[in-house]
Write a protein that holds these residues in place. Sequence first.
Motif, PDB file in Angstrom:
ATOM      1  N   ILE A 176      24.077  54.186  -6.423  1.00 18.20           N
ATOM      2  CA  ILE A 176      23.394  54.599  -8.101  1.00 18.20           C
ATOM      3  C   ILE A 176      23.194  53.433  -9.647  1.00 18.20           C
ATOM      4  CG2 ILE A 176      23.613  56.827  -9.974  1.00 18.20           C
ATOM      5  CD1 ILE A 176      25.677  58.331  -7.769  1.00 18.20           C
ATOM      6  N   LEU A 189      15.920  54.863 -11.370  1.00 15.73           N
ATOM      7  CA  LEU A 189      16.625  56.750 -10.796  1.00 15.73           C
ATOM      8  C   LEU A 189      15.728  57.047 -11.585  1.00 15.73           C
ATOM      9  CD1 LEU A 189      19.352  57.663 -11.049  1.00 15.73           C
ATOM     10  CD2 LEU A 189      19.723  57.356 -14.018  1.00 15.73           C
ATOM     11  N   LEU A 211      12.594  58.346 -11.184  1.00 16.40           N
ATOM     12  CA  LEU A 211      12.057  58.777  -9.416  1.00 16.40           C
ATOM     13  C   LEU A 211      12.293  59.782  -8.918  1.00 16.40           C
ATOM     14  CD1 LEU A 211      10.613  55.845  -7.588  1.00 16.40           C
ATOM     15  CD2 LEU A 211       9.742  57.059  -9.707  1.00 16.40           C
ATOM     16  N   TYR A 212      13.613  60.106  -9.629  1.00 19.32           N
ATOM     17  CA  TYR A 212      14.727  61.358  -9.258  1.00 19.32           C
ATOM     18  C   TYR A 212      15.275  62.341 -10.643  1.00 19.32           C
ATOM     19  CZ  TYR A 212      15.297  58.125  -5.462  1.00 19.32           C
ATOM     20  OH  TYR A 212      14.975  56.901  -4.331  1.00 19.32           O
ATOM     21  N   ILE A 213      15.121  61.929 -11.346  1.00 15.35           N
ATOM     22  CA  ILE A 213      16.082  62.821 -12.655  1.00 15.35           C
ATOM     23  C   ILE A 213      14.992  62.364 -13.910  1.00 15.35           C
ATOM     24  CG2 ILE A 213      18.107  63.123 -12.036  1.00 15.35           C
ATOM     25  CD1 ILE A 213      18.765  61.008 -14.466  1.00 15.35           C
ATOM     26  N   TYR A 238      18.208  62.559 -18.531  1.00 14.69           N
ATOM     27  CA  TYR A 238      20.080  63.070 -18.134  1.00 14.69           C
ATOM     28  C   TYR A 238      20.315  61.352 -17.664  1.00 14.69           C
ATOM     29  CZ  TYR A 238      18.178  67.667 -18.913  1.00 14.69           C
ATOM     30  OH  TYR A 238      17.937  69.334 -19.017  1.00 14.69           O
ATOM     31  N   LEU A 271      24.457  61.208 -18.799  1.00 20.71           N
ATOM     32  CA  LEU A 271      25.075  61.826 -17.460  1.00 20.71           C
ATOM     33  C   LEU A 271      25.678  61.182 -16.393  1.00 20.71           C
ATOM     34  CD1 LEU A 271      24.152  65.154 -17.631  1.00 20.71           C
ATOM     35  CD2 LEU A 271      26.508  64.113 -18.136  1.00 20.71           C
ATOM     36  N   PHE A 320      28.164  58.598 -17.296  1.00 26.99           N
ATOM     37  CA  PHE A 320      29.020  58.918 -16.694  1.00 26.99           C
ATOM     38  C   PHE A 320      29.716  58.770 -15.612  1.00 26.99           C
ATOM     39  CE2 PHE A 320      31.307  62.839 -15.828  1.00 26.99           C
ATOM     40  CZ  PHE A 320      32.856  62.314 -16.408  1.00 26.99           C
ATOM     41  N   GLY A 321      28.720  59.698 -14.808  1.00 29.02           N
ATOM     42  CA  GLY A 321      29.655  59.506 -13.118  1.00 29.02           C
ATOM     43  C   GLY A 321      29.238  58.498 -12.461  1.00 29.02           C
ATOM     44  N   THR A 368      11.312  68.429 -15.730  1.00 25.58           N
ATOM     45  CA  THR A 368      12.294  68.992 -16.716  1.00 25.58           C
ATOM     46  C   THR A 368      13.802  68.397 -16.406  1.00 25.58           C
ATOM     47  OG1 THR A 368      10.744  71.220 -15.905  1.00 25.58           O
ATOM     48  CG2 THR A 368      12.956  71.142 -18.089  1.00 25.58           C
ATOM     49  N   CYS A 369      14.516  68.331 -14.941  1.00 24.02           N
ATOM     50  CA  CYS A 369      15.567  67.819 -15.098  1.00 24.02           C
ATOM     51  C   CYS A 369      15.522  67.267 -13.729  1.00 24.02           C
ATOM     52  CB  CYS A 369      16.625  68.699 -14.548  1.00 24.02           C
ATOM     53  SG  CYS A 369      18.133  68.947 -13.645  1.00 24.02           S
ATOM     54  N   CYS A 370      14.975  67.517 -12.469  1.00 33.50           N
ATOM     55  CA  CYS A 370      15.081  66.379 -11.645  1.00 33.50           C
ATOM     56  C   CYS A 370      14.087  66.725 -10.626  1.00 33.50           C
ATOM     57  CB  CYS A 370      16.367  66.207 -10.850  1.00 33.50           C
ATOM     58  SG  CYS A 370      17.093  68.032 -10.383  1.00 33.50           S
ATOM     59  N   THR A 371      14.034  66.144  -9.741  1.00 33.41           N
ATOM     60  CA  THR A 371      13.043  66.314  -8.101  1.00 33.41           C
ATOM     61  C   THR A 371      12.415  67.877  -7.560  1.00 33.41           C
ATOM     62  OG1 THR A 371      13.672  65.030  -7.352  1.00 33.41           O
ATOM     63  CG2 THR A 371      12.202  63.719  -8.487  1.00 33.41           C
TER      64      THR A 371
END
Lengths: 338, 245
Positions: B21, B30, B32-34, B38, B41, B44-45, B181-184
């Motif tokens: 990640i 990144l 391309l996915y979310i 965000y 976050l 943080f992960g 909006t958030c992820c794919t």
Amino acid sequence: MEIPTQRLNISRILIWVILFGVITIILYSSLPSSIWPWLGQRLSVFATVFLGIFIEALPFLLMGTLSSGLVEVFLSDDWLARSAPRRALPAALVGASLGLIFPICECGTVPLARRLFRKGLPLPAGISFLLAAPVLNPIVILSTATAFGWGRMLLWRLGLSLLMAVSVGLAFSIEKDSANILRAPIFPIESIVLHTYSANETFLQKIQQALVISADEFFEMGRYLVLGALLAAILQTFISQSSLLAVGSGPILSVLIMLALAVLLSICSTVDAFIALGFLGTFSFGSVLSFLVFGPMVDIKSILMFLQVFRRKTVFYLVLLPLLMSLLAGLAFNYFYA
Amino acid sequence: MSIRLYRFLQAFILFALVVFIGFKLISGTLSLYINMQYMPLTVFGIIMLAIMTFVVLQHLESKTDEDEHHDSGHYHDISPSALIILIVPLLIGVLIPVHPLDATAASTRGMNVSAPLVGTLQTREFQSAADTRNILDWIVIFNSTDDLSPYVGQTARVTGFVYHDPRLPANQFIVSRFVITCCTADASAIGMIVNWNQSADLKESSWVEVKGPVQASKLGGQPIPLIEATYVQSTPQPDQPYLYP
């Protein structure tokens, strides 16, 4: 005595690997060659959707397992058992509002709920927490308000989620013996880590223990996130949404379709409001509301995680009761409120 | 499986996730996915996973199997299935080439003509100059304005991928983008119809820049902007292939 089971596992894995190889070769040689580019394109869509869900949900899962680890180490067993309300209704209400203190989505509530159960949280409180916390928490309230404004959608979502969570919690309070509800843990978490917390341990040691527990739980719960995301990504890649939408008109069918989408899409409750907003043009208010209420309580990921904590019969009711109530709410809105 | 091996593999997978990640974050894939909103976050992960790796390794160092055996009664219950399943995201990420959502995904998901997220109305689209608007801005205008007359005839200049919608005649295609909006998982395709005689020559999913005056049209009964293209030029895929509301 542990060696036989281990050997069995390895040989079983080997059998699966060989089977997989054989099936792949048979498929490769028998299918027409034109299918491969088609499949390749789908595969890249699938990977992008899957990794999107996985990467987006990962931090929330980690927050849940971290809270669970901290609760295990820092919250003494008897404190929770002593201070939690005895009677069913107050217990369910307290449980439902715990989400305001632990702001996590449905990926995080299951590990935390299990931990709280083991710390002596009464059953109705735990069940209500499990169902309500993914909605009744600051992050989700904020995201719903961002999408729909501080209006009736937000109020109905919060109100209905609270009502449903508390009533399911009360329904489970009839069963006095929690062994009939909860499943014995397969994975002896506390046995892997030291389970004697001596009083003279330093703060740092306690943090370390909490983190080892969270790591174990990350692996245990993470696999259900992976499986759920795989399933959701496969469905999104191969089932066309327009065919769902085409049948999605009509007051009854629209609610059923939105309930099905809530389960299949498995979108995190912190962001599902934005997705629901996209449906509001095509679907009625009642069906979108049922999506927003039911989705955080039950979806592919959470069903898989429930199975890890509860007995099968419990999971059946945990899915059925919210389903019927969401259906009822959606239909009532479509017929009497529109 | 001995507890030491289990711990070691656990640390290894945690670390692999950090690298995986972390690499996506640094290389920019990144996005391309979310939705990059965000991104904190995800950071943080990554930090949490890195700390866990460290702690698990330290825990491994500090004990021998003997110690663990005294502490724990029945660790033979440890199942390797959790380890195997958590390798799956790594395998998928490494083996399947990174590719943003394209016309293939648009054909399954369908063109979302009524704009997603019309509810989050901002007025910026309405004041912005016509040729700076992206496809999402145009769609929002067409779904939220009753009187389109000020916008009809304005010259649009938009970038998107080619999507040949089966409902369109041969001289038209859709210039499309995905809105994340958030992820794919919540991606929806939006687009504008383009009138262009050589439409059929355009390769599906290839990226183009389209310029021309905007007309009001309909697709499946929904209002949709149509561009009378004066030129259509192929262009490299933008660094940010998705649009964010």
